[in-house]
Write a protein that holds these residues in place. Structure first.
Motif, PDB file in Angstrom:
ATOM      1  N   ALA A 109      27.304  -7.731  77.941  1.00 37.01           N
ATOM      2  CA  ALA A 109      27.282  -9.175  77.748  1.00 37.01           C
ATOM      3  C   ALA A 109      28.440  -9.585  76.848  1.00 37.01           C
ATOM      4  CB  ALA A 109      25.955  -9.594  77.129  1.00 37.01           C
ATOM      5  N   PRO A 110      28.999 -10.773  77.041  1.00 33.96           N
ATOM      6  CA  PRO A 110      30.082 -11.221  76.166  1.00 33.96           C
ATOM      7  C   PRO A 110      29.635 -11.261  74.705  1.00 33.96           C
ATOM      8  CG  PRO A 110      29.923 -12.616  78.111  1.00 33.96           C
ATOM      9  CD  PRO A 110      28.705 -11.729  78.123  1.00 33.96           C
ATOM     10  N   GLY A 111      30.584 -11.003  73.825  1.00 32.15           N
ATOM     11  CA  GLY A 111      30.275 -11.034  72.401  1.00 32.15           C
ATOM     12  C   GLY A 111      31.035  -9.973  71.636  1.00 32.15           C
ATOM     13  N   GLU A 112      30.711  -9.870  70.349  1.00 34.04           N
ATOM     14  CA  GLU A 112      31.383  -8.926  69.463  1.00 34.04           C
ATOM     15  C   GLU A 112      30.629  -7.597  69.429  1.00 34.04           C
ATOM     16  OE1 GLU A 112      31.790 -10.750  65.663  1.00 34.04           O
ATOM     17  OE2 GLU A 112      33.224 -12.275  66.358  1.00 34.04           O
ATOM     18  N   TYR A 113      31.387  -6.484  69.455  1.00 35.62           N
ATOM     19  CA  TYR A 113      30.795  -5.149  69.523  1.00 35.62           C
ATOM     20  C   TYR A 113      31.453  -4.206  68.515  1.00 35.62           C
ATOM     21  CZ  TYR A 113      28.434  -6.335  73.890  1.00 35.62           C
ATOM     22  OH  TYR A 113      27.620  -6.904  74.825  1.00 35.62           O
ATOM     23  N   THR A 114      30.693  -3.191  68.171  1.00 31.87           N
ATOM     24  CA  THR A 114      31.200  -2.059  67.410  1.00 31.87           C
ATOM     25  C   THR A 114      30.821  -0.794  68.162  1.00 31.87           C
ATOM     26  OG1 THR A 114      30.932  -3.195  65.287  1.00 31.87           O
ATOM     27  CG2 THR A 114      31.128  -0.796  65.231  1.00 31.87           C
ATOM     28  N   VAL A 115      31.800   0.048  68.452  1.00 30.84           N
ATOM     29  CA  VAL A 115      31.510   1.334  69.078  1.00 30.84           C
ATOM     30  C   VAL A 115      31.811   2.425  68.064  1.00 30.84           C
ATOM     31  CG1 VAL A 115      33.819   1.476  70.133  1.00 30.84           C
ATOM     32  CG2 VAL A 115      31.959   2.886  71.023  1.00 30.84           C
ATOM     33  N   THR A 116      30.859   3.344  67.913  1.00 31.78           N
ATOM     34  CA  THR A 116      30.999   4.456  66.981  1.00 31.78           C
ATOM     35  C   THR A 116      30.905   5.760  67.758  1.00 31.78           C
ATOM     36  OG1 THR A 116      29.975   3.178  65.202  1.00 31.78           O
ATOM     37  CG2 THR A 116      30.068   5.570  64.917  1.00 31.78           C
ATOM     38  N   ILE A 130      31.498  13.305  66.576  1.00 30.55           N
ATOM     39  CA  ILE A 130      31.566  14.645  67.149  1.00 30.55           C
ATOM     40  C   ILE A 130      31.249  15.674  66.067  1.00 30.55           C
ATOM     41  CG2 ILE A 130      33.205  14.102  68.978  1.00 30.55           C
ATOM     42  CD1 ILE A 130      35.394  15.361  67.260  1.00 30.55           C
ATOM     43  N   HIS A 131      30.701  16.805  66.504  1.00 32.65           N
ATOM     44  CA  HIS A 131      30.446  17.959  65.640  1.00 32.65           C
ATOM     45  C   HIS A 131      31.034  19.197  66.308  1.00 32.65           C
ATOM     46  CE1 HIS A 131      27.245  15.141  64.354  1.00 32.65           C
ATOM     47  NE2 HIS A 131      27.436  15.693  63.160  1.00 32.65           N
ATOM     48  N   ASP A 132      31.646  20.063  65.497  1.00 34.67           N
ATOM     49  CA  ASP A 132      32.095  21.333  66.043  1.00 34.67           C
ATOM     50  C   ASP A 132      30.958  22.347  65.967  1.00 34.67           C
ATOM     51  OD1 ASP A 132      32.008  22.295  63.424  1.00 34.67           O
ATOM     52  OD2 ASP A 132      34.186  22.226  63.147  1.00 34.67           O
ATOM     53  N   GLU A 133      31.219  23.589  66.322  1.00 35.76           N
ATOM     54  CA  GLU A 133      30.158  24.584  66.409  1.00 35.76           C
ATOM     55  C   GLU A 133      29.627  25.007  65.038  1.00 35.76           C
ATOM     56  OE1 GLU A 133      30.998  27.807  69.118  1.00 35.76           O
ATOM     57  OE2 GLU A 133      32.096  26.484  70.462  1.00 35.76           O
ATOM     58  N   ASP A 134      30.335  24.654  63.957  1.00 36.04           N
ATOM     59  CA  ASP A 134      29.826  24.884  62.609  1.00 36.04           C
ATOM     60  C   ASP A 134      29.280  23.614  61.988  1.00 36.04           C
ATOM     61  OD1 ASP A 134      30.455  27.773  61.343  1.00 36.04           O
ATOM     62  OD2 ASP A 134      31.959  27.303  62.851  1.00 36.04           O
ATOM     63  N   ASN A 135      29.052  22.590  62.829  1.00 37.23           N
ATOM     64  CA  ASN A 135      28.444  21.324  62.442  1.00 37.23           C
ATOM     65  C   ASN A 135      29.335  20.490  61.526  1.00 37.23           C
ATOM     66  OD1 ASN A 135      26.184  19.688  63.030  1.00 37.23           O
ATOM     67  ND2 ASN A 135      25.353  20.027  60.984  1.00 37.23           N
ATOM     68  N   ASN A 136      30.636  20.763  61.507  1.00 35.36           N
ATOM     69  CA  ASN A 136      31.560  19.861  60.827  1.00 35.36           C
ATOM     70  C   ASN A 136      31.668  18.583  61.643  1.00 35.36           C
ATOM     71  OD1 ASN A 136      32.414  21.729  58.671  1.00 35.36           O
ATOM     72  ND2 ASN A 136      33.338  22.885  60.348  1.00 35.36           N
ATOM     73  N   GLU A 137      31.720  17.445  60.966  1.00 31.85           N
ATOM     74  CA  GLU A 137      31.588  16.151  61.629  1.00 31.85           C
ATOM     75  C   GLU A 137      32.852  15.309  61.515  1.00 31.85           C
ATOM     76  OE1 GLU A 137      27.872  13.332  61.494  1.00 31.85           O
ATOM     77  OE2 GLU A 137      29.205  12.761  59.842  1.00 31.85           O
ATOM     78  N   ALA A 138      33.129  14.546  62.562  1.00 35.83           N
ATOM     79  CA  ALA A 138      34.180  13.539  62.547  1.00 35.83           C
ATOM     80  C   ALA A 138      33.640  12.272  63.203  1.00 35.83           C
ATOM     81  CB  ALA A 138      35.432  14.020  63.278  1.00 35.83           C
ATOM     82  N   ILE A 139      33.977  11.106  62.634  1.00 37.60           N
ATOM     83  CA  ILE A 139      33.483   9.823  63.123  1.00 37.60           C
ATOM     84  C   ILE A 139      34.659   8.854  63.233  1.00 37.60           C
ATOM     85  CG2 ILE A 139      31.958   7.855  62.669  1.00 37.60           C
ATOM     86  CD1 ILE A 139      30.173   9.709  61.068  1.00 37.60           C
ATOM     87  N   ASP A 140      34.677   8.070  64.287  1.00 35.07           N
ATOM     88  CA  ASP A 140      35.650   6.983  64.402  1.00 35.07           C
ATOM     89  C   ASP A 140      34.927   5.751  64.920  1.00 35.07           C
ATOM     90  OD1 ASP A 140      38.090   5.761  64.110  1.00 35.07           O
ATOM     91  OD2 ASP A 140      38.840   6.347  66.086  1.00 35.07           O
ATOM     92  N   THR A 141      35.345   4.575  64.431  1.00 40.82           N
ATOM     93  CA  THR A 141      34.695   3.312  64.777  1.00 40.82           C
ATOM     94  C   THR A 141      35.744   2.279  65.151  1.00 40.82           C
ATOM     95  OG1 THR A 141      32.864   3.750  63.247  1.00 40.82           O
ATOM     96  CG2 THR A 141      33.196   1.466  63.925  1.00 40.82           C
TER      97      THR A 141
END
Length: 286
Positions: free
Chosen positions: A156-163, A166-177
């Motif tokens: 639907a039209p409007g403002e959005y945020t997509v997040t 990802i996690h690697d095999e040792d559960n290290n995390e990276a996030i982008d928004t």
């Protein structure tokens, strides 16, 4: 497989079922290389373990156990390879489209690139969209490195945020928004006003909005040529292939395709989303 590889490093069969070097895989669901000395054995004609007299690597075994007919699988492998080194480095992740603050048409491509410092490596990806048509996906695994494209329609039209997370095999995390706006007039009932029922496209106390497709918040309905209605949900081909294509569920002909259903887990309507399958292209390595 681990047992057969261990044989190439000079390890032999042992009597403990808890050890990966037990002659057969049974009784223990998750055996390991045990830090303990066990009798070296072989299987007799009845498929039962009996002491082995023909020891292949007696000098190697006697370094860790009292007698060359005993073996400590763990210590022998530790001597060969050294202690394990933990992976403390997070993967890299970037949403490359849409750009931050962009205005996009109702049909657009969500693109991202993900990689890890170690290879081979599987990265677990999940996506969340916040806005008038909110939804999120279940975690799915992709090889590193990957360039992924998710065709999206029906928001639907409007403002959005997509997040993206990802996690690697040792559960290290990276996030982008990324924040973006879907063009078009806002659909009544999706603005968060107190007069709405909380369901897209419906309002309280006004029957005049119930029969109009422009205010129901549902995806445009079209025909697939057979008379059957279809919604605005878009699917893409799966796989890390040599070329990004749509409509091919085989994932390419390079024998290395991955595909995964990324169905929304929220209560968003079917027009959402998204992400049947991503089409991906493995990034060329230097």
């Amino acid at each position: 497989m681990l047992q057969e590889i261990a044989h190439t490093w000079g390890l032999e069969h042992v009597e403990s079922k808890a050890d990966l070097l037990y002659p057969t895989t049974q009784s223990v669901p998750d055996p390991t290389f045990v830090d303990e000395c066990f009798q070296i054995v072989r299987l007799d004609d009845s498929n039962e373990p009996v002491p082995e007299n023909n020891i292949q690597c007696p000098n190697q075994h006697s370094q860790f156990c009292d007698g060359s007919n005993f073996q400590n699988s763990y210590q022998e492998l530790l001597q060969i390879f050294g202690p394990g080194v933990p992976d403390l480095t997070a993967p890299t992740l970037e949403i490359t489209a849409p750009a931050e603050g962009a205005e996009v048409d109702p049909k657009f491509d969500l693109k991202l690139t993900a990689a890890d410092n170690l290879s081979p490596q599987l990265l677990t990806l999940s996506l969340k969209i916040d806005g008038p048509s909110a939804a999120e996906t279940d975690p799915t695994a992709w090889p590193s490195p990957s360039d992924l494209t998710f065709p999206i329609s029906g928001l639907a039209p409007g403002e959005y945020t997509v997040t993206a997370t990802i996690h690697d095999e040792d559960n290290n995390e990276a996030i982008d928004t990324v924040h973006f706006t879907v063009k078009g007039e806002p659909v009544p009932g999706t603005t968060g006003d107190d007069s709405t029922t909380g369901q897209p496209g419906t309002t309280t106390g006004d029957d005049s909005t119930t029969g109009d497709d422009s205010t129901t918040g549902e995806a445009p309905t079209t025909s697939d040529g057979s008379g059957n209605p279809t919604t605005g949900v878009t699917s893409a081909t799966g796989g890390v292939t040599d070329s990004a294509t749509t409509g091919d569920q085989s994932g390419g002909d390079d024998g290395c395709a991955c595909r995964s259903d990324l169905a929304p887990t929220s209560g968003a309507p079917a027009l959402l989303l998204l992400l049947g399958l991503a089409r991906g292209r493995r990034r060329a390595r230097a």
